[in-house]
Enzyme design. Structure first.
Site, PDB file in Angstrom:
ATOM      1  N   ASN A  21       9.616  15.009   7.788  1.00  0.00           N
ATOM      2  CA  ASN A  21       9.198  14.536   6.464  1.00  0.00           C
ATOM      3  C   ASN A  21       8.091  15.477   6.007  1.00  0.00           C
ATOM      4  OD1 ASN A  21       8.190  13.292   4.222  1.00  0.00           O
ATOM      5  ND2 ASN A  21       7.481  11.441   5.270  1.00  0.00           N
ATOM      6  N   TRP A  22       8.444  16.345   5.073  1.00  0.00           N
ATOM      7  CA  TRP A  22       7.487  17.378   4.649  1.00  0.00           C
ATOM      8  C   TRP A  22       6.396  16.804   3.741  1.00  0.00           C
ATOM      9  CZ3 TRP A  22       9.976  22.830   3.482  1.00  0.00           C
ATOM     10  CH2 TRP A  22      10.685  23.256   4.605  1.00  0.00           C
ATOM     11  N   LYS A  23       6.608  15.589   3.241  1.00  0.00           N
ATOM     12  CA  LYS A  23       5.647  14.962   2.312  1.00  0.00           C
ATOM     13  C   LYS A  23       5.400  15.895   1.120  1.00  0.00           C
ATOM     14  CE  LYS A  23       4.004  12.225   6.132  1.00  0.00           C
ATOM     15  NZ  LYS A  23       2.955  11.443   6.765  1.00  0.00           N
ATOM     16  N   HIS A 106       8.684   4.654   2.633  1.00  0.00           N
ATOM     17  CA  HIS A 106       7.627   5.209   3.491  1.00  0.00           C
ATOM     18  C   HIS A 106       6.309   4.494   3.187  1.00  0.00           C
ATOM     19  CE1 HIS A 106       4.754   7.971   5.243  1.00  0.00           C
ATOM     20  NE2 HIS A 106       5.748   8.407   5.997  1.00  0.00           N
ATOM     21  N   GLU A 108       3.435   5.539   2.778  1.00  0.00           N
ATOM     22  CA  GLU A 108       2.623   6.183   1.723  1.00  0.00           C
ATOM     23  C   GLU A 108       3.132   5.794   0.339  1.00  0.00           C
ATOM     24  OE1 GLU A 108       3.069  10.112   3.312  1.00  0.00           O
ATOM     25  OE2 GLU A 108       1.814   9.534   5.018  1.00  0.00           O
ATOM     26  N   GLU A 178       7.358   3.267  11.835  1.00  0.00           N
ATOM     27  CA  GLU A 178       6.169   4.112  11.743  1.00  0.00           C
ATOM     28  C   GLU A 178       4.910   3.242  11.624  1.00  0.00           C
ATOM     29  OE1 GLU A 178       7.282   8.270  10.172  1.00  0.00           O
ATOM     30  OE2 GLU A 178       6.851   7.026   8.438  1.00  0.00           O
ATOM     31  N   GLY A 184      -0.406  10.580  10.772  1.00  0.00           N
ATOM     32  CA  GLY A 184      -1.373  11.614  10.403  1.00  0.00           C
ATOM     33  C   GLY A 184      -2.722  11.475  11.083  1.00  0.00           C
ATOM     34  N   SER A 224       2.531  10.762  14.284  1.00  0.00           N
ATOM     35  CA  SER A 224       1.892  11.744  15.168  1.00  0.00           C
ATOM     36  C   SER A 224       2.798  12.217  16.314  1.00  0.00           C
ATOM     37  CB  SER A 224       0.569  11.206  15.726  1.00  0.00           C
ATOM     38  OG  SER A 224      -0.344  10.962  14.671  1.00  0.00           O
ATOM     39  N   GLY A 245       6.067  14.090  10.649  1.00  0.00           N
ATOM     40  CA  GLY A 245       5.330  14.596   9.489  1.00  0.00           C
ATOM     41  C   GLY A 245       4.751  15.966   9.769  1.00  0.00           C
ATOM     42  N   GLY A 246       3.468  16.010  10.084  1.00  0.00           N
ATOM     43  CA  GLY A 246       2.732  17.268  10.260  1.00  0.00           C
ATOM     44  C   GLY A 246       3.450  18.317  11.103  1.00  0.00           C
TER      45      GLY A 246
HETATM   46  P1  13P Z   1       2.747  12.492  11.092  1.00  0.00           P
HETATM   47  O1  13P Z   1       3.803  12.974  12.059  1.00  0.00           O
HETATM   48  O2  13P Z   1       2.019  13.590  10.398  1.00  0.00           O
HETATM   49  O3  13P Z   1       1.833  11.487  11.743  1.00  0.00           O
HETATM   50  O4  13P Z   1       3.522  11.703   9.935  1.00  0.00           O
HETATM   51  C1  13P Z   1       4.436  10.736  10.268  1.00  0.00           C
HETATM   52  C2  13P Z   1       5.167  10.332   9.062  1.00  0.00           C
HETATM   53  O5  13P Z   1       4.628   9.695   8.183  1.00  0.00           O
HETATM   54  C3  13P Z   1       6.572  10.748   8.953  1.00  0.00           C
HETATM   55  O6  13P Z   1       7.197  10.083   7.906  1.00  0.00           O
END
Ligand code: 13P
Length: 261
Positions: A21-23, A106, A108, A178, A184, A224, A245-246
């Site tokens: 997930n590149w956000k 998600h 967010e 999640e 994050g 994470s 994510g990251g």
């Molecule tokens: P991180 O891997 O950066 O914690 O993000 C997880 C996430 O929200 C994937 O959708």
């Protein structure tokens, strides 16, 4: 306590799915560069690999990933076909580009963009109408975990997300568990915590539908995930991959996809 025999058998036949997930990261030209860089690193026939990228980059992402094992996903979509919804993306726009997956709900989007369990359900139903596979997110806050209501909360999120979804549709869905406190933060859930909730989600699907649907649906862990934590997480009987994510923006994603090598 949520483990039932069929889950173990089922896990043998479920193909792992690992999605990035590149956000809100990378411009369209940076997207081309990053996909080119990651292409050789994310080859693994035993895993479905998905890159979920910002809407503006979906077209170039599909083009750049052509002929590889990478599928492209969106990070959101609207639940109407078309019309006066300034700024929104319709499902038909995604399929026209060749987008195969869409992340829905998600945390967010729930936190910053007023996404609710009800809008999640509408989007899930719409995604199925268009043959797009939803990656349906759920997860508890730290406060909810401390209050001991994690499982109840997640079950409620799952039950509403799947309202009016048929068993045939549900078995193709991907659910991403999640925990919000793990996103994050570098604070990955323990494998026991992640497995417990993923098993509870599978049991909930079993209650809504049947054991077969529960055994087929794929459940990811997200929060994470790193190259170091992936192998143990993905070895759990009810964890069928990850939503990353990251680490999905780095060469490390190749190591996560190849967690079994
Ligand atoms: P991180 O891997 O950066 O914690 O993000 C997880 C996430 O929200 C994937 O959708």
């Amino acid at each position: 306590m949520y483990q039932i025999g069929i889950q173990k058998r089922g896990s043998m036949s479920r193909k792992k799915i690992i999605a990035g997930n590149w956000k809100m990261n990378k411009t369209p030209s940076e997207t081309v560069q990053l996909i080119e860089e990651l292409k050789p690193l994310v080859k693994n026939d035993e895993v479905d690999v998905v890159f979920c990228v910002p809407a503006i980059s979906l077209g170039v992402a599909v083009e750049t990933a052509k002929g590889t094992n990478i599928s492209i996903g969106a990070e959101n979509m609207f639940y109407e076909e078309s019309g006066a919804y300034t700024g929104e993306i319709a499902p038909g726009m995604l399929t026209d580009l060749g987008v195969k997956y869409v992340i829905i709900g998600h945390s967010e989007r729930r936190e910053y963009f007023a996404e609710t369990d009800e809008t999640v359900n509408k989007k899930v139903l719409k995604a199925y109408e268009h043959g797009i596979t939803p990656i349906i997110c759920c997860g508890e806050s730290l406060k909810q975990r401390e209050q001991g209501i994690t499982i109840d909360w997640i079950r409620q999120q799952v039950k509403i997300a799947f309202l009016n979804v048929t068993a045939d549709q549900a078995k193709t869905a991907v659910i991403a568990y999640e925990p919000i406190w793990a996103i994050g933060t570098g604070k990955v859930a323990t494998t026991e915590q992640a497995q417990e909730v993923c098993a509870a989600i599978r049991a909930c699907i079993g209650e809504i539908y049947d054991a077969k649907t529960a055994a087929e649906i794929r459940i990811q862990y997200g929060g994470s995930v790193s190259a170091a934590s992936a192998p143990e997480l993905f070895a759990q009987p009810d964890i069928d991959g990850g939503l990353v994510g990251g680490a999905s923006l780095k060469p490390d994603f190749g190591k996560i996809v190849n967690y079994n090598k």
